[in-house]
Design an enzyme around this catalytic site. Structure first.
Site, PDB file in Angstrom:
ATOM      1  N   LYS A   1       0.838  -1.206   0.000  1.00 17.19           N
ATOM      2  CA  LYS A   1       0.000   0.000   0.000  1.00 17.19           C
ATOM      3  C   LYS A   1       0.872   1.255   0.000  1.00 17.19           C
ATOM      4  O   LYS A   1       0.611   2.207  -0.750  1.00 17.19           O
ATOM      5  CB  LYS A   1      -0.950  -0.015   1.215  1.00 17.19           C
ATOM      6  CG  LYS A   1      -2.027  -1.098   1.107  1.00 17.19           C
ATOM      7  CD  LYS A   1      -2.789  -1.350   2.410  1.00 17.19           C
ATOM      8  CE  LYS A   1      -3.716  -2.554   2.251  1.00 17.19           C
ATOM      9  NZ  LYS A   1      -4.474  -2.889   3.464  1.00 17.19           N
TER      10      LYS A   1
ATOM     11  N   GLN B   1      -4.770  -1.731   9.786  1.00 14.72           N
ATOM     12  CA  GLN B   1      -4.620  -3.049   9.173  1.00 14.72           C
ATOM     13  C   GLN B   1      -5.146  -4.130  10.121  1.00 14.72           C
ATOM     14  O   GLN B   1      -4.830  -4.140  11.306  1.00 14.72           O
ATOM     15  CB  GLN B   1      -3.134  -3.292   8.830  1.00 14.72           C
ATOM     16  CG  GLN B   1      -2.863  -4.545   8.014  1.00 14.72           C
ATOM     17  CD  GLN B   1      -3.495  -4.518   6.615  1.00 14.72           C
ATOM     18  OE1 GLN B   1      -3.664  -3.461   6.025  1.00 14.72           O
ATOM     19  NE2 GLN B   1      -3.847  -5.680   6.105  1.00 14.72           N
TER      20      GLN B   1
ATOM     21  N   ASP C   1     -10.913   2.309   4.064  1.00  8.69           N
ATOM     22  CA  ASP C   1     -11.190   0.873   3.902  1.00  8.69           C
ATOM     23  C   ASP C   1     -12.683   0.587   3.704  1.00  8.69           C
ATOM     24  O   ASP C   1     -13.050  -0.532   3.357  1.00  8.69           O
ATOM     25  CB  ASP C   1     -10.737   0.121   5.165  1.00  8.69           C
ATOM     26  CG  ASP C   1      -9.445  -0.637   4.951  1.00  8.69           C
ATOM     27  OD1 ASP C   1      -9.183  -1.048   3.814  1.00  8.69           O
ATOM     28  OD2 ASP C   1      -8.711  -0.816   5.946  1.00  8.69           O
TER      29      ASP C   1
HETATM   30  N1  GUN Z   1      -6.805  -7.350   6.359  1.00  6.44           N
HETATM   31  C1  GUN Z   1      -7.110  -8.095   5.280  1.00  6.44           C
HETATM   32  N2  GUN Z   1      -7.658  -7.339   4.300  1.00  6.44           N
HETATM   33  C2  GUN Z   1      -7.688  -6.090   4.770  1.00  6.44           C
HETATM   34  C3  GUN Z   1      -8.141  -4.851   4.222  1.00  6.44           C
HETATM   35  O1  GUN Z   1      -8.634  -4.755   3.093  1.00  6.44           O
HETATM   36  N3  GUN Z   1      -7.985  -3.762   5.042  1.00  6.44           N
HETATM   37  C4  GUN Z   1      -7.462  -3.839   6.286  1.00  6.44           C
HETATM   38  N4  GUN Z   1      -7.376  -2.729   7.011  1.00  6.44           N
HETATM   39  N5  GUN Z   1      -7.051  -4.964   6.824  1.00  6.44           N
HETATM   40  C5  GUN Z   1      -7.157  -6.084   6.065  1.00  6.44           C
END
Ligand code: GUN
Length: 293
Positions: free
Chosen positions: A52, A96, A119
């Protein structure tokens, strides 16, 4: 059979977003800014967040990574979220997942200002998505919808089977696939660990979204000829032959299923990259105040 090239679609959307950033900057605006909170040292989470941050750089976004050890308290995390909510330079941020067991994930997500919820996990955004109002869409479901539309896959009236009922993939992707729009207008069945006649249901599916987190769950004898299969799984299985020591494995037994499909996504190189680019799209929307003021 066509293998959907997630990498090519990812690159195409990246170019589109980078162009928009250039336009914003040329008009004297500021670079979109995404912040990420990462707790602990889970290998998969580290890899996701690294990706990211790298993509932010490539797009001309600003990014900030905030790290905490596994023993961070809920209060400390909530304080950090408050700070990001107030920081006028930060357009969007994510926490995350998963978080350590002593932290209540729902409490953390609800503390995020829904206007900065890149998100799309906050109940306000999930609720607005469900009733078809403008919102930040959850990144993985949004990425899947983008793959479907960029490949011009027909969805109207199709039977779509979603395997898995998680809050971040199964439930929201089912809602999007049933929405009155394209992509959408599907008849959706959601299957999960307690579903009885799962194989029979899968055999009737025109589109299967496999998001159970069980490596190679979907076998060749569970898929009808011509089906579209989207593999959301991404499990690290030990592999002594690999440099990294593991092999990334999806929820689909690819060699058996692929020959039967009209379209299938590979792992890696499929949905994972689309999730990342959907997050970038949300950040850009947040920066442009395109959804909320
Ligand atoms: N863990 C697995 N997929 C994601 C996601 O799309 N966003 C976040 N914040 N954590 C994750």
């Amino acid at each position: 059979m066509q293998i959907i090239d997630g990498k090519a679609i990812f690159t195409q959307i990246k170019t589109e977003i980078a162009e928009e950033v250039k336009t914003i900057m040329a008009a004297g605006g500021k670079a979109p800014h995404l912040a990420a909170i990462l707790v602990g040292h889970d290998g998969a989470s580290e890899t996701y967040v690294d990706g990211k941050v790298r993509t932010c750089k490539e797009l001309g976004f600003k990014s900030t990574l905030i790290r905490y050890e596994d023993d961070v308290t809920e209060v400390e995390l909530l304080r950090c979220i408050d700070g990001l909510n107030m920081d006028t330079d930060v357009d969007g941020f994510i926490v995350q997942l998963p978080l350590p067991k002593h932290i209540n994930e729902h409490k953390i997500i609800e503390a995020i200002d829904y206007r900065k919820d890149a998100d799309g996990f906050h109940p306000v955004n999930i609720g607005r998505m469900l009733i078809g109002l403008p919102c930040f869409l959850p990144a993985t479901p949004a990425g899947i919808m983008e793959l479907i539309s960029r490949c011009r896959i027909e969805t109207q009236g199709k039977h779509c089977v979603v395997l898995g009922r998680s809050n971040i993939v199964g439930k929201p992707v089912a809602a999007l696939l049933m929405q009155k729009a394209y992509p959408g207008d599907c008849t959706v069945t959601v299957c999960h660990s307690r579903t009885g006649n799962l194989k029979e249901i899968c055999l009737d599916a025109d589109i299967i979204i496999a998001a159970l987190g069980v490596p190679e769950f979907l076998k060749g004898d569970m898929v009808k000829d011509g089906a579209v299969v989207i593999d959301v799984g991404l499990t690290r299985l030990p592999d002594s032959g690999a440099k990294s020591g593991y092999k990334l494995t999806g929820d689909v037994k690819f060699d058996e299923v692929a020959p039967k499909c009209s379209y299938i996504t590979p792992v890696p190189g499929g949905v994972g990259l689309m999730t990342r680019i959907a997050l970038m799209k949300n950040t850009l929307l947040a920066a442009r105040k395109a959804i909320y003021q």
